[in-house]
Design a protein around this motif. Structure first.
Motif, mmCIF file in Angstrom:
data_model
loop_
_atom_site.group_PDB
_atom_site.id
_atom_site.type_symbol
_atom_site.label_atom_id
_atom_site.label_comp_id
_atom_site.label_asym_id
_atom_site.label_seq_id
_atom_site.Cartn_x
_atom_site.Cartn_y
_atom_site.Cartn_z
ATOM 1 N N GLY A 15 0.820 -1.205 0.000
ATOM 2 C CA GLY A 15 0.000 0.000 0.000
ATOM 3 C C GLY A 15 0.850 1.251 0.000
ATOM 4 O O GLY A 15 0.576 2.216 -0.712
ATOM 5 N N THR A 16 1.913 1.238 0.784
ATOM 6 C CA THR A 16 2.812 2.389 0.838
ATOM 7 C C THR A 16 3.514 2.581 -0.499
ATOM 8 O O THR A 16 3.611 3.703 -1.007
ATOM 9 N N LEU A 17 3.995 1.497 -1.088
ATOM 10 C CA LEU A 17 4.655 1.594 -2.400
ATOM 11 C C LEU A 17 3.688 2.096 -3.461
ATOM 12 O O LEU A 17 4.039 2.924 -4.302
ATOM 13 N N ASN A 25 -0.241 11.798 -9.181
ATOM 14 C CA ASN A 25 -1.690 11.893 -9.406
ATOM 15 C C ASN A 25 -2.389 12.411 -8.151
ATOM 16 O O ASN A 25 -3.295 13.238 -8.224
ATOM 17 N N THR A 26 -1.962 11.906 -6.992
ATOM 18 C CA THR A 26 -2.552 12.339 -5.728
ATOM 19 C C THR A 26 -2.339 13.833 -5.520
ATOM 20 O O THR A 26 -3.248 14.539 -5.063
ATOM 21 N N LEU A 27 -1.163 14.324 -5.870
ATOM 22 C CA LEU A 27 -0.892 15.756 -5.718
ATOM 23 C C LEU A 27 -1.834 16.594 -6.580
ATOM 24 O O LEU A 27 -2.307 17.644 -6.139
ATOM 25 N N LEU A 28 -2.136 16.133 -7.794
ATOM 26 C CA LEU A 28 -3.127 16.837 -8.635
ATOM 27 C C LEU A 28 -4.477 16.892 -7.926
ATOM 28 O O LEU A 28 -5.149 17.925 -7.917
ATOM 29 N N GLY A 29 -4.874 15.771 -7.339
ATOM 30 C CA GLY A 29 -6.144 15.721 -6.612
ATOM 31 C C GLY A 29 -6.147 16.619 -5.387
ATOM 32 O O GLY A 29 -7.143 17.289 -5.093
ATOM 33 N N LEU A 30 -5.028 16.662 -4.671
ATOM 34 C CA LEU A 30 -4.940 17.512 -3.489
ATOM 35 C C LEU A 30 -5.018 18.996 -3.847
ATOM 36 O O LEU A 30 -5.659 19.779 -3.151
ATOM 37 N N ILE A 31 -4.391 19.369 -4.947
ATOM 38 C CA ILE A 31 -4.460 20.765 -5.404
ATOM 39 C C ILE A 31 -5.902 21.125 -5.763
ATOM 40 O O ILE A 31 -6.440 22.143 -5.322
ATOM 41 N N ALA A 32 -6.542 20.260 -6.564
ATOM 42 C CA ALA A 32 -7.938 20.516 -6.953
ATOM 43 C C ALA A 32 -8.842 20.529 -5.723
ATOM 44 O O ALA A 32 -9.736 21.378 -5.608
ATOM 45 N N GLN A 109 -6.492 0.878 -8.935
ATOM 46 C CA GLN A 109 -5.921 0.976 -10.281
ATOM 47 C C GLN A 109 -4.782 1.994 -10.311
ATOM 48 O O GLN A 109 -3.729 1.742 -10.902
ATOM 49 N N TYR A 110 -5.004 3.142 -9.688
ATOM 50 C CA TYR A 110 -3.954 4.160 -9.619
ATOM 51 C C TYR A 110 -2.733 3.634 -8.873
ATOM 52 O O TYR A 110 -1.590 3.876 -9.273
ATOM 53 N N MET A 111 -2.951 2.948 -7.763
ATOM 54 C CA MET A 111 -1.825 2.456 -6.970
ATOM 55 C C MET A 111 -1.019 1.411 -7.735
ATOM 56 O O MET A 111 0.189 1.301 -7.540
#
Length: 152
Positions: A15-17, A25-32, A109-111
């Motif tokens: 999960g961490t990996l 991708n997560t950073l894009l989501g956090l910004i939005a 899927q993203y992970m």
């Protein structure tokens, strides 16, 4: 069955990996999501969905959008029923699924695919019933398995 003496990677490490692999991708989501907070969205971490969830995200046609380990959701609860992509496209009469289960499949899927997810998703047809990523997420929401887009 693994060979005797073979080392197994703990599920938490996977999960961490996966979270690190999909971090862009997560950073894009956090910004939005952070922009949405300025317009009334609220944030919480969902351990079950392995995601930071922004509820009442103020833009879009409704529903949810997953970016890495971030879910942007226009409603109040991901535990709401929704129709499958095939049902919406008129490809059959399918029972409603739970939105949280569908979006959790996208998190998985993203992970697994990390930065490859978005280009592959778009190559497979984007937001549509013909997209194998959406069909797999609907299958996972219905059956609790089969989130991998190339699973049979």
């Amino acid at each position: 069955m693994s060979e005797p003496g073979a080392r197994r990677v703990p599920l938490a490490a996977l999960g961490t990996l996966g979270a690190l692999w999909t971090l862009p991708n997560t950073l894009l989501g956090l910004i939005a999501g952070a922009v949405g907070v300025g317009f009334g969205a609220h944030i919480h971490f969902s351990r079950r969905d392995l995601a930071i969830v922004f509820h009442r995200w103020p833009w879009g046609p409704g529903g949810a959008l997953t970016l890495g380990n971030t879910i942007l959701h226009t409603g109040d609860s991901l535990d709401s029923p929704c129709v499958t992509y095939a049902h919406r496209a008129g490809h059959g009469d399918e029972a409603p699924i739970v939105l949280a289960d569908h979006e959790r499949a996208h998190v998985f899927q993203y992970m697994a695919l990390g930065p490859l997810f978005l280009p592959l998703y778009l190559l497979c047809g984007g937001v549509s019933a013909r997209n194998r990523f959406e069909r797999a997420a609907d299958r996972y929401a219905r059956e609790g398995k089969g989130w991998w887009p190339w699973a049979k």
